[in-house]
Design a protein around this motif. Structure first.
Motif, PDB file in Angstrom:
ATOM      1  N   ILE A   1     -10.071   8.353   1.417  1.00 16.49           N
ATOM      2  CA  ILE A   1      -9.690   7.204   2.252  1.00 16.49           C
ATOM      3  C   ILE A   1     -10.032   5.897   1.540  1.00 16.49           C
ATOM      4  N   TYR A   2     -11.228   5.837   0.954  1.00 20.61           N
ATOM      5  CA  TYR A   2     -11.649   4.610   0.275  1.00 20.61           C
ATOM      6  C   TYR A   2     -10.678   4.226  -0.829  1.00 20.61           C
ATOM      7  N   LEU A   3     -10.298   5.179  -1.660  1.00 12.90           N
ATOM      8  CA  LEU A   3      -9.385   4.892  -2.767  1.00 12.90           C
ATOM      9  C   LEU A   3      -8.016   4.426  -2.277  1.00 12.90           C
ATOM     10  N   ASN A   4      -7.670   4.753  -1.048  1.00 15.83           N
ATOM     11  CA  ASN A   4      -6.365   4.375  -0.511  1.00 15.83           C
ATOM     12  C   ASN A   4      -6.378   3.073   0.289  1.00 15.83           C
ATOM     13  N   VAL A   5      -7.561   2.570   0.657  1.00 13.68           N
ATOM     14  CA  VAL A   5      -7.603   1.332   1.455  1.00 13.68           C
ATOM     15  C   VAL A   5      -8.343   0.195   0.758  1.00 13.68           C
TER      16      VAL A   5
ATOM     17  N   GLN B   1       0.846  -1.188   0.000  1.00 18.22           N
ATOM     18  CA  GLN B   1       0.000   0.000   0.000  1.00 18.22           C
ATOM     19  C   GLN B   1       0.886   1.244   0.000  1.00 18.22           C
ATOM     20  N   ALA B   2       0.478   2.275  -0.720  1.00 18.96           N
ATOM     21  CA  ALA B   2       1.187   3.561  -0.729  1.00 18.96           C
ATOM     22  C   ALA B   2       0.132   4.664  -0.727  1.00 18.96           C
ATOM     23  N   TRP B   3       0.101   5.435   0.345  1.00 19.77           N
ATOM     24  CA  TRP B   3      -0.930   6.458   0.485  1.00 19.77           C
ATOM     25  C   TRP B   3      -0.645   7.645  -0.430  1.00 19.77           C
TER      26      TRP B   3
ATOM     27  N   GLU C   1      -9.328  -2.907  -1.510  1.00 20.79           N
ATOM     28  CA  GLU C   1      -8.530  -4.057  -1.947  1.00 20.79           C
ATOM     29  C   GLU C   1      -8.610  -4.185  -3.458  1.00 20.79           C
ATOM     30  N   TRP C   2      -7.418  -4.313  -4.108  1.00 21.64           N
ATOM     31  CA  TRP C   2      -7.359  -4.407  -5.562  1.00 21.64           C
ATOM     32  C   TRP C   2      -6.626  -5.658  -6.039  1.00 21.64           C
ATOM     33  N   GLY C   3      -6.428  -6.611  -5.156  1.00 19.71           N
ATOM     34  CA  GLY C   3      -5.735  -7.830  -5.526  1.00 19.71           C
ATOM     35  C   GLY C   3      -5.174  -8.488  -4.283  1.00 19.71           C
ATOM     36  N   ASP C   4      -4.500  -9.596  -4.461  1.00 20.48           N
ATOM     37  CA  ASP C   4      -3.946 -10.336  -3.328  1.00 20.48           C
ATOM     38  C   ASP C   4      -2.804  -9.549  -2.688  1.00 20.48           C
ATOM     39  N   GLY C   5      -3.108  -8.896  -1.567  1.00 18.95           N
ATOM     40  CA  GLY C   5      -2.105  -8.102  -0.870  1.00 18.95           C
ATOM     41  C   GLY C   5      -1.964  -6.692  -1.396  1.00 18.95           C
ATOM     42  N   ILE C   6      -2.766  -6.314  -2.378  1.00 20.67           N
ATOM     43  CA  ILE C   6      -2.675  -4.989  -2.999  1.00 20.67           C
ATOM     44  C   ILE C   6      -3.822  -4.119  -2.489  1.00 20.67           C
ATOM     45  N   PHE C   7      -3.471  -3.063  -1.781  1.00 17.72           N
ATOM     46  CA  PHE C   7      -4.478  -2.166  -1.214  1.00 17.72           C
ATOM     47  C   PHE C   7      -4.194  -0.729  -1.632  1.00 17.72           C
ATOM     48  N   GLY C   8      -5.230  -0.061  -2.104  1.00 19.33           N
ATOM     49  CA  GLY C   8      -5.105   1.328  -2.504  1.00 19.33           C
ATOM     50  C   GLY C   8      -4.813   1.494  -3.980  1.00 19.33           C
ATOM     51  N   ILE C   9      -5.276   2.607  -4.524  1.00 20.27           N
ATOM     52  CA  ILE C   9      -5.172   2.877  -5.958  1.00 20.27           C
ATOM     53  C   ILE C   9      -3.729   3.045  -6.415  1.00 20.27           C
ATOM     54  N   GLU C  10      -2.869   3.606  -5.575  1.00 21.26           N
ATOM     55  CA  GLU C  10      -1.472   3.814  -5.972  1.00 21.26           C
ATOM     56  C   GLU C  10      -0.749   2.483  -6.131  1.00 21.26           C
ATOM     57  N   ALA C  11      -0.887   1.592  -5.150  1.00 18.27           N
ATOM     58  CA  ALA C  11      -0.250   0.275  -5.237  1.00 18.27           C
ATOM     59  C   ALA C  11      -0.815  -0.519  -6.412  1.00 18.27           C
ATOM     60  N   ALA C  12      -2.130  -0.405  -6.638  1.00 20.20           N
ATOM     61  CA  ALA C  12      -2.764  -1.119  -7.752  1.00 20.20           C
ATOM     62  C   ALA C  12      -2.261  -0.605  -9.094  1.00 20.20           C
ATOM     63  N   SER C  13      -2.180   0.702  -9.214  1.00 23.68           N
ATOM     64  CA  SER C  13      -1.727   1.298 -10.472  1.00 23.68           C
ATOM     65  C   SER C  13      -0.294   0.882 -10.800  1.00 23.68           C
TER      66      SER C  13
END
Length: 314
Positions: free
Chosen positions: A164-168, A68-70, A170-182
């Motif tokens: 807050i929602y976009l940052n927490v 995750q990266a805020w 879940e977007w995959g296995d262990g991937i949380f937040g839009i920045e980490a997903a992107s």
């Protein structure tokens, strides 16, 4: 006698319901300070993240970790924020935490299936679940979620809830937040996401462990096209502008070997030999003639995501 029994049963049910409501309320009361603190403080590890870590530990997956990266909302592509709103909660700016129409449709589907499957949850409800609860779908958890949603809506602005929602989420296995997903799926920051990349990320949110935004799933492709189409229809995306931005940079015309007019040494007019090195000015133009550049159409058409319609939001 029969009537007295019915009255007694109704009273007993009422007592149990009241006792259950008090129990649920008291078990969520200690979250109040946590919710209020979110006005200025970013959340740490969420309940959902902890739940995933317990699952990995139970399965013996010791090398897995949370990514995750805020990032503030100002550093998230407006396309991403708007795609998520369209896909997950199109009435976000209008409701106060609960979309009654969506909930009614979800209940009807659940009754037909005979099980709790469709939630009809708003982004505020999903945030309450992600921050403080588990993925469980039991009725008690839903009651807790409702109380926490009410507290979130009454303590935080709509802009802060979305951030807050976009940052927490879940977007995959262990991937949380839009920045980490992107960065995981597209190798770029959330600020650089294109409209279609944003749409594909948005449509996998209901089941991020099953669907991959970069995969070939028919569900993802079809849903992403629908979300993208809505963005185009609403003027969020100007397709002509997107096509221009994707085009290769302009360059000199290729050298075909054809004879050139006198004074032209390349594909463009050679003005180096003109007196004082000044280029020829168009007739009627002056040195002081300056033009104000026109903003790209996307900048003119796009409404900032953190600006709710007049009279809406908090």
């Amino acid at each position: 006698m029969v009537r007295l029994k019915k009255i007694f049963r109704l009273l007993l049910i009422a007592v149990f319901l009241m006792a259950g409501a008090v129990l649920v309320y008291t078990t969520t009361a200690f979250y109040y300070d946590d919710v209020a603190a979110l006005k200025k403080k970013n959340p740490g590890k969420t309940s959902f993240m902890t739940h995933r870590e317990f699952e990995w530990e139970f399965k013996g997956l010791k090398n897995k970790k949370i990514h995750q990266a805020w990032v503030p909302l100002s550093r998230i592509s407006p396309y991403a924020a708007k795609a998520v709103l369209i896909a997950e909660d199109d009435k976000f700016w209008q409701h106060e935490g609960f979309d009654m129409e969506a909930m009614q449709k979800a209940i009807e589907k659940d009754i037909k299936l005979g099980k709790l499957k469709y939630g009809g949850s708003t982004i505020s409800q999903q945030l309450a679940k992600n921050l403080f609860l588990s993925p469980s779908k039991n009725p008690l958890r839903k009651v807790k979620e409702a109380i926490l949603t009410w507290r979130i809506e009454n303590n935080l602005s709509k802009r802060r809830i979305l951030e807050i929602y976009l940052n927490v989420a879940e977007w995959g296995d262990g991937i949380f937040g839009i920045e980490a997903a992107s960065r995981h799926y597209y190798g770029k920051s959330a600020a650089e996401l294109t409209p279609m990349e944003a749409a594909r990320l948005a449509v996998v949110l209901p089941n991020p462990l099953k669907y991959n935004p970069t995969g070939t799933s028919k569900y993802v492709e079809k849903r992403a096209e629908i979300v993208y189409g809505i963005m185009v229809k609403r003027g969020v995306v100007i397709e002509e502008y997107e096509d221009i931005m994707k085009a290769p940079p302009d360059g000199s015309p290729p050298d075909t070997g054809a004879p050139r007019p006198p004074g032209q040494t390349s594909g463009t007019v050679d003005v180096a030999d003109k007196k004082d090195g000044a280029a020829e000015k168009p007739e009627g133009a002056s040195a002081e003639d300056k033009r104000t550049p026109v903003s790209p159409p996307a900048e003119r058409a796009e409404t900032k995501v953190d600006q709710p319609p007049p009279g809406q939001g908090k």
